[in-house]
Every structure is written in structure tokens, then in C-alpha cells.
Design an enzyme around this catalytic site. Sequence first.
Site, PDB file in Angstrom:
ATOM      1  CG  ASP A  74      -0.250  -0.131   2.537  1.00  0.00           C
ATOM      2  OD1 ASP A  74       0.753  -0.853   2.614  1.00  0.00           O
ATOM      3  OD2 ASP A  74      -0.703   0.493   3.519  1.00  0.00           O
ATOM      4  CD  GLU A 131       3.420  -0.919   7.471  1.00  0.00           C
ATOM      5  OE1 GLU A 131       3.625  -0.804   8.706  1.00  0.00           O
ATOM      6  OE2 GLU A 131       3.560   0.041   6.680  1.00  0.00           O
ATOM      7  CD  GLU A 132       2.748   3.206   5.496  1.00  0.00           C
ATOM      8  OE1 GLU A 132       2.659   3.640   6.655  1.00  0.00           O
ATOM      9  OE2 GLU A 132       3.826   3.127   4.894  1.00  0.00           O
ATOM     10  NE  ARG A 171      17.234  -3.886  19.771  1.00  0.00           N
ATOM     11  CZ  ARG A 171      18.254  -3.446  20.509  1.00  0.00           C
ATOM     12  NH1 ARG A 171      19.354  -3.038  19.916  1.00  0.00           N
ATOM     13  NH2 ARG A 171      18.165  -3.410  21.822  1.00  0.00           N
ATOM     14  CG  HIS A 357       5.634   7.876   6.433  1.00  0.00           C
ATOM     15  ND1 HIS A 357       4.550   7.619   7.248  1.00  0.00           N
ATOM     16  CD2 HIS A 357       6.035   6.660   5.988  1.00  0.00           C
ATOM     17  CE1 HIS A 357       4.319   6.312   7.291  1.00  0.00           C
ATOM     18  NE2 HIS A 357       5.212   5.711   6.528  1.00  0.00           N
TER      19      HIS A 357
END
Length: 387
Positions: A74, A131-132, A171, A357
Site C-alpha cells: 500500500d 501496512e500503513e 536486531r 513518509h
Amino acid sequence: MNSALDLDGLRALRRDLHAHPELAFAEHRTAGVIADRLRGLGIEVTTGIGGTGVVGVITGSAPGPVVGLRADMDALPITEELPRPHASQTEGVMHACGHDGHCAMLLGAAELLVGKPDFAGTVVLVFQPAEEGAAGAPAMIADGVLEKFGIQEIYGIHNIPGIPAGDFAVRPGTQLASFDDLDIVLSAAGGHAMAPHLTGDVIVAGAALVTALQTIVSRRLDPAVLAVVSITQFTAGSTNNVISPTARLRGTARCLDADARDQIERLVGEIAASIATVHGVHVDVTYERRYPCTVNEPAAAARAARVAATVVGDDRVDPNCAGILAAEDFAFFLQQIPGAYAFIGNGPITAESGAVHNPAYDFNDDIIEPGARFLASIARQALTDLS
């Protein structure tokens, strides 16, 4: 290294997706382009998982475990700033986070795996919608994507501007933050601006609340915990001589620790109630938990670091990077099965390619190849390790 990648085709596809962005759960064209590309590679395709999700299945040369690879599809409700040849053709919508590039990398991984399917097991390609902030991962999970395809481990990748192009970072443990929404409404009688003593002043109360909420991170949490509480909207009033009867504050809370998340939620409610009492107004607090922390399984994170080193070299991989306060609904997959989420550098932040963004952002096509090779290699290595 033998290349089975159609890099020119992948760049063209990435730019086509960039020019035709679609918002959460509306990725119909995007899903169709991806499904057609997978079918062209001879891959079994299932569409409509979790709304507009696409799943491709690549079967190896022998039976074995099942590993998933995920890319998000998306775009964002942002107007593109720069007049690129492949700029968004949809007003007010753009790929400002690089999901177009993530899809291209996963399609590249599909080319590599199909071109040499000498592995035992199955690789499931998960192209996820929404996802957003719209939680497409839980939608796919609820639609049975893990059970239907038997996925045992899952891996994903995200570009990060500011890291050298093609460098990797991962990580063990918590890599990305939880993400929660705050919606606070203050109300009182309101009245004439000449007589504030006859009303409760929601604007003064709201201003005090904005300031007080900042003490959660600065004074109430362990300083070692990375967290933020941000008020991003403050709406009140309609003219200059009336004290508004309502004020609305909206914002977000993020942190890298589950206990701190609980503490933030409790303190937001307590502080809002206290401020309301002091200022003689009423308060309603809605604290909505959105995405949990993205927590990499340590062995999977270590595997991702080792694989990345085989792609770009040890000196270009950080195997224990710092966590950041961005959030990702890939977290929901990692709550169900082991896996890891890695970063790949998108290169420097410049006027021509901003941060994610940002209306100046663009995905760096030069990282499609290392990203694709990483995804294909991590699938192969995980299958070997799980066998």
C-alpha cells in the site's frame, strides 16, 4: 555471482507501481500486476487473502519445511512533491515509504528461487495490503494465511533512508516500536470570552494537558526505555470571542518495551483525569492499541545478519542495530511464528529523495538487487536450518 534477475524489468515494474499507488485495502491494480508477474514465472498464485493480499507458492525440488517472505503493497495519502518521470498519477496518493520497492525486491527473489529451485521445502511469497496503519497483516492472518500455506517462519525487509544504499541492519529482540492512538475530548459549558470564570476553559485545559503528557517520557518512564508521546492535533473553537465547549487532542504513543506501553496507557488516563479536575472540565480518553512491538526471534535475526553478509559483505551489515520508534504490522506475524525483519539502506536523505513518509521520498532502484538476493538467500538458509 550468476544473475537470474531481470533488473531492467524489476526497475520498470517498481516505477510502474510508484506511478499508480493505491491506499490500504484498495490495492487492486497493484495486486493484479503482482499476480500476473508471479504467474508469468510459473508460480502458483492465490489472491484475495486478507482483502487484496496475494500469495505465491514456490515448491522446491524435495519436500521440506515452509518459509514465508513478505512485502507490503500500500501507499500513503501524501501528494508527491517532485516531477519525476514515474511520479504518482493519483492525486493525493504516493508511495512515500518504498512499498513499491519492497514488492520489486520480493518479485526479484521469486525470479531467483524459480530459476534455481534446488532446495528442500516451500517458499511462500506474501504480498500484504494495508501496512500503513490499517493492519493488513492481522487481516491476512485472520484469513488463514499461515495455516493454509503452512508457514513456519517468516522474513521481511524495509528500506531505511539515511543508511548507505545496500547496507543491512537487523536486531535480535525488539527492533520496532508499538504504535497506539490517543483521542482525548475535553468538554465544558463554554461561553463568552469576557467571562471565563463562568465556564470551564477547555483550551487552557488542553494546553496544560499537552505539556503534562510530555512528562510521561521525561519523568515517569525508565530513561533507558525508548518511547515517545506526541500530540499531533489540537482542535477547538470557531471564533475569537467564544470559549469553546469542546477541545479534541489526538496523537500517538510509541515505545520499545511492552511494560512501558502498559505504563504509558495508564498514565495518559491518570494525567488527563487530573488536568480535567484542576480546570473544571470533563474528559473522555480513548487509548487504542494498534500495532505491537516488532520482536525478532534471536536465532532468526542472527541468520538474517549472516545471510546479509554473504550478499554485501560483513562490513556492510550491522547485526545488532538500535531499535527505532517506527512501527510495523509485520509484528503480528512475529507474534504467531518465528522470523525476523531487516533494514536495507536506501542511501542518503537529500532534496531529491527524502525520508520515508515525506513528499520528496523515492525508493532507490539500486537496492532492488541486494534486497532480492537477501530475500532469496534467507529463504534458502532458513529452509536448510529447519530441515
